[in-house]
Design an enzyme around this catalytic site. Structure first.
Site, PDB file in Angstrom:
ATOM      1  NE  ARG A 167      -2.677   1.025   3.463  1.00 51.57           N
ATOM      2  CZ  ARG A 167      -3.417   0.828   4.553  1.00 51.57           C
ATOM      3  NH1 ARG A 167      -4.661   0.424   4.442  1.00 51.57           N
ATOM      4  NH2 ARG A 167      -2.923   1.030   5.753  1.00 51.57           N
TER       5      ARG A 167
ATOM      6  CE  LYS B   3      -2.320   4.773   6.708  1.00 54.22           C
ATOM      7  NZ  LYS B   3      -3.386   5.491   7.388  1.00 54.22           N
TER       8      LYS B   3
ATOM      9  CD  GLU C 266     -12.100   5.971   5.108  1.00 52.06           C
ATOM     10  OE1 GLU C 266     -11.518   4.937   5.461  1.00 52.06           O
ATOM     11  OE2 GLU C 266     -11.615   6.770   4.294  1.00 52.06           O
TER      12      GLU C 266
END
Ligand code: PXG
Length: 285
Positions: free
Chosen positions: A52, A151, A184
């Site tokens: 990721r 991220k 979320e």
């Protein structure tokens, strides 16, 4: 004993771990990060976190100046050097120092930082009794503006929502996407149980595809619990039988109240409890 921080190619004492004021990570939030956990001396899903991180970096055209193998070794070495068996690891790659101005091509030397520390959990009471959360007015940034799957070092969107939650006396806040669908929470993914079926928003709802989320979906599958991705509204949450959040920091945590609506019977439900147990067994297994 000062903490030891991995900076680029070696471990240095905390007070020597410094980045330039010209680093674009500081100036613009231009960089990427990961948060990982180690349990009993083993990092949970290290490869998935590294994949990721590399995907986030690729999306912003940032070349991480070391291999995944070297990064994996740096993570384990930093934990060991700080005598951490159960710990939290923050991996950071900044764009590096450059001139004032956005142009990433006018930067050099991306900084690779690995911090290992203990983790401050939510109070145990929250795990036993469940969280109360509220919906933030701050929406998740649209994918077309900035993919929530990156991220990045710019977490202001989430921080704005977190502030709203804190001001309402909650430790987490629910975020919707620009269509008003459930996305979320500020640092956690969300699940609900409806008609005995486990549901969670799909990646295109504007979420970070959590590694804990994926692990819980696998655990549900193994336990014979029907689990699928579904577009959810707040109404679907308010009328759910159970709700819980997942994340590296929070692990699996029940939610018993959303915007003043009691979820189910107001106590953590059986599917939440089962998956919490299975998650703890998985990470220690
Ligand atoms: N959604 C968002 C927006 C996140 O930032 C998660 C979900 C959960 O993903 P994982 O892969 O952890 O299951 C995250 C990640 C922290 C901290 O130090 C944690 C996250 C983000 C930023 C800081 O507590 N969680």
């Amino acid at each position: 004993m000062p903490r030891l921080i991995f900076m680029n190619d070696r471990l240095v004492p905390e007070h020597e771990a410094r980045v330039s004021v010209f680093d674009h990570g500081l100036l613009y939030g231009d960089g990427v990060f990961e948060g990982l956990r180690s349990y009993s001396g083993r990092v949970f899903r290290l490869d998935a976190h590294l994949d990721r991180l590399w995907d986030s970096a690729k999306a912003i055209c940032l070349t991480i100046p070391l291999s995944k193998e070297t990064m994996a070794k740096a993570v384990n070495d930093t934990l060991a050097a700080n005598n951490l068996v159960d710990g939290y690891v923050r991996l950071i790659v900044t764009r590096g120092a450059g001139s004032l101005g956005l142009d990433p091509n006018r930067t050099r030397d991306p900084q690779v930082i690995v911090i290992a520390d203990t983790i401050a959990l939510y109070p145990q009471e929250h795990y036993e009794k469940g969280l109360r959360i509220v919906t933030a007015a701050t929406q998740r940034v649209q994918s077309a503006a900035l993919s929530p799957r990156i991220k990045s070092l710019n977490y202001l969107n989430n921080i704005m929502a977190k502030l709203e939650g804190l001001q309402a006396g909650c430790v987490e806040a629910l975020m919707l996407n620009h269509k008003g669908e459930v996305a979320e929470c500020t640092g956690d993914n969300i699940f609900v149980v409806r008609a005995g079926r486990l549901l969670t928003p799909p990646p295109d709802a504007g979420i970070l595809e959590g590694i804990t989320r994926n692990a819980v979906m696998e655990l549900a599958h193994s336990a014979g619990i029907d689990c699928r991705e579904a577009t959810l509204t707040r109404h679907d949450l308010y009328t759910a039988e159970e709700c819980f959040l997942t994340g590296t920091a929070a692990e699996v945590i029940p939610v018993v109240d959303i915007d003043g609506r009691t979820i189910g019977t107001g106590v953590p439900g059986p599917i939440t409890s089962r998956l919490t147990r299975d998650f703890h067994a998985l990470v220690r297994g």
